[in-house]
Design an enzyme around this catalytic site. Structure first.
Site, PDB file in Angstrom:
ATOM      1  CB  CYS A 346      -0.903  -0.012   1.227  1.00  0.00           C
ATOM      2  SG  CYS A 346      -1.650  -1.614   1.479  1.00  0.00           S
ATOM      3  CD  GLU A 347       4.316   3.229   1.660  1.00  0.00           C
ATOM      4  OE1 GLU A 347       4.579   4.341   1.164  1.00  0.00           O
ATOM      5  OE2 GLU A 347       4.246   3.005   2.873  1.00  0.00           O
TER       6      GLU A 347
END
Ligand SMILES: *Cc1c(COP(=O)(O)O)cnc(C)c1O
Length: 420
Positions: A346-347
Site C-alpha cells: 500500500c504505497e
C-alpha cells in the site's frame, strides 16, 4: 537484448542461470525468490585477485551487499577477508567459516558491545570514524587487557559523482574524519597504549562509474601516509574501500582491472598492503529476483503488472529510483505491451520497474536482474510480508541458501497485551 548477468542466458526460450532453468527453480522453491550464481561471484572475485597479483593486497568483501551464509562461505573459501558494519555481520562471517583476522570493521556508530565482540574475536582492524569512537575503542581494549588495531577512516573530500544517498566522501557527509584533521588524530592515537595504529581507510561512495575520483582520493591518502611515516607513524595497510559500479541499464562501468590499474600503479613499490572493500561489484550482477505475475491491471493512464515481489523485497527502485532490467522467464509469442511492474504494498512507491515493454500473462514468471547486491539485505517485513527465499546455483545444483520466512517467524517474540 544482452543480460548484465554474465551467467544468465536464454535456451529454447527459457531463462537459465548457469545450468538451472529459472522456471524449474520457481516450481521447486516458490516465488518471490532471490537466485544467485556462484560462478559469477567466483569470476568477479577472480578478476579482483588477478588485477591485484602484482602487489600485496587483501580483498575484504563488504558483507552488507549480500550477507547470506552461503555467499559468505563461498568468499571465505576463495580467501576473502570481510568488511563488516555491525556485530551481527561479524557473527555471520564467523558462522560462515570466515576468519576474524581478515575482518575490518567500518561504520559511524559502532556500539560498545559490538566493539567488545570484535576485540574478543580478534579482528584485523577497526576503521575508526570519530575521536569519540577512538576513545571508546581504547578504553574498551584497555579494560579487556587487549590491544586493538585501528585505522582512521578519512574523508578525502572528493566528489564520487554518484547518487547523493550513496556518496560518502564529501566534506558534508557523516562519514570518517576530515583528512585535514587526521594527522593530529594519528599522533593522539599513537599515544594510547591499548591501540595499535595499523592503517588508514577511505570509501568515497558506491556505484562509481569513473575511476578518477578514487585515484584522486588515493593520492590524498598516500600523501598523508607519507607525512605520517616522516613523523614516525608507520602504517601497515591502506584501505581504499569499495564502490565500483555495475551495469543495471546502459551504464558502462570500468572493468575491474581498469578500475584497479591506477590504484595498483600507486601501490607498486610501497611497503603497505592494499585493502579493498568491494560489495556490489562482486555480487550485484550475480543475482536476480524471481517473481510471478499475479494479475494485469489496466489503469486510466497506464497498465500495471502486479507481481508477488514488492518494495519490501527489493527496495532499490523505491529508495533510489533505481533501474533493474525485467525479463519474462519463458518467451512466448504474445505482443509486448507497456507496463509498470508493481508489488501489492500500500504505497505508490511500491514499484520494481516503470514503463517496460513485456509480453506477459497472469501467472507468468519474470526475473528482476542485477539484484544480487543490496536486494535481500535491504528487505523488510513491511505489510507483514515474509521475506523471500534465497537459492545459490552452482552448475546444475540449486542450493537452498535460505528458507522462505513464515508468518510465525514474523510474530516470534511478540505477544498480545493481556486484559488489564
Ligand atoms: C558499503 C560499503 C562498501 C561497499 O560498497 P560497494 O559499493 O558495494 O562496493 C565498502 N566499504 C564501506 C565502508 C561501505 O560502507
Amino acid at each position: 537484448m544482452t543480460f548484465p548477468i554474465p551467467t544468465l542466458r536464454r535456451e529454447h526460450g527459457q531463462l537459465m542461470l548457469e545450468d538451472c532453468a529459472l522456471a524449474d527453480l520457481a516450481e521447486r522453491f516458490g516465488t518471490p525468490t532471490y537466485i544467485y550464481s556462484a560462478a559469477a561471484m567466483t569470476a568477479n572475485f577472480g578478476a579482483y585477485t588477478q588485477a591485484l597479483s602484482a602487489i600485496d593486497a587483501l580483498l575484504c568483501y563488504a558483507v552488507k551487499a549480500n550477507s547470506n551464509l552461503a555467499v559468505l562461505s563461498l568468499f571465505a573459501r576463495l580467501g576473502a577477508g570481510f568488511d563488516i558494519v555491525s556485530g551481527g555481520e561479524l557473527s555471520r562471517v564467523l558462522a560462515a567459516g570466515g576468519s576474524a583476522e581478515r575482518v575490518v570493521f567500518s561504520g559511524v556508530g559502532k556500539r560498545r558491545d559490538e566493539i567488545v565482540q570484535a576485540i574478543e574475536a580478534g579482528i584485523r582492524c577497526f576503521n575508526v570514524e570519530s575521536v569519540a569512537e577512538l576513545e571508546t575503542v581504547s578504553q574498551l581494549a584497555s579494560g579487556l587487557g587487549r590491544i586493538a588495531p585501528v585505522a582512521f577512516r578519512v574523508n578525502p573530500d572528493v566528489d564520487a559523482k554518484t547518487h547523493p544517498y550513496i556518496s560518502t566522501g564529501l566534506r558534508s557527509n557523516k562519514f570518517g574524519v576530515p583528512i585535514d584533521d587526521a594527522f593530529e588524530l594519528y599522533r593522539r592515537a599513537a599515544e594510547l597504549p591499548a591501540l595499535a595504529v595499523s592503517g588508514i581507510a577511505c570509501h568515497i561512495g558506491s556505484q562509481l562509474l569513473d575511476p578518477a575520483p578514487v585515484a584522486e582520493a588515493a593520492d590524498r591518502v598516500l600523501s598523508l601516509v607519507d607525512r605520517l611515516a616522516d613523523a614516525g607513524i608507520v602504517l601497515d595497510h591502506i584501505d581504499l574501500g569499495g564502490g565500483l559500479g555495475i551495469r543495471y541499464q546502459d551504464e558502462s562501468p570500468p572493468a575491474i582491472d581498469d578500475f584497479l590499474a591506477p590504484l595498483v600503479a600507486r601501490m607498486q613499490g610501497r611497503r603497505e598492503t592494499l585493502y579493498l572493500e568491494p560489495g556490489r561489484s562482486l555480487v550485484g550482477n550475480a543475482g536476480l529476483l524471481l517473481t510471478r505475475v499475479e494479475l494485469l491491471k489496466q489503469g486510466e493512464e497506464k497498465s500495471f503488472a502486479v507481481v508477488d515481489a514488492a518494495m519490501n523485497d527489493l527496495a532499490r527502485p523505491a529508495l533510489y529510483d533505481a533501474y533493474h532490467q525485467i525479463e519474462a522467464v519463458v518467451e512466448n509469442d504474445l505482443a509486448a505491451r507497456q507496463y509498470d511492474v508493481v508489488g501489492p504494498i500500500c504505497e505508490s512507491g511500491d514499484f520494481l520497474a516503470r514503463s517496460r515493454m513485456l509480453a506477459i500473462r497472469p501467472g507468468d514468471l519474470v526475473a528482476v536482474l542485477s539484484a544480487g547486491a543490496y536486494g535481500m539485505t535491504m528487505s523488510s517485513n513491511y505489510n507483514s510480508r515474509p521475506r523471500a527465499a534465497e537459492v545459490l546455483v552452482r552448475g546444475r545444483e540449486a542450493f537452498p541458501a535460505r528458507q522462505r520466512e513464515t508468518v510465525e517467524d514474523l510474530m516470534r517474540g511478540e505477544r498480545p497485551l493481556p486484559a488489564a
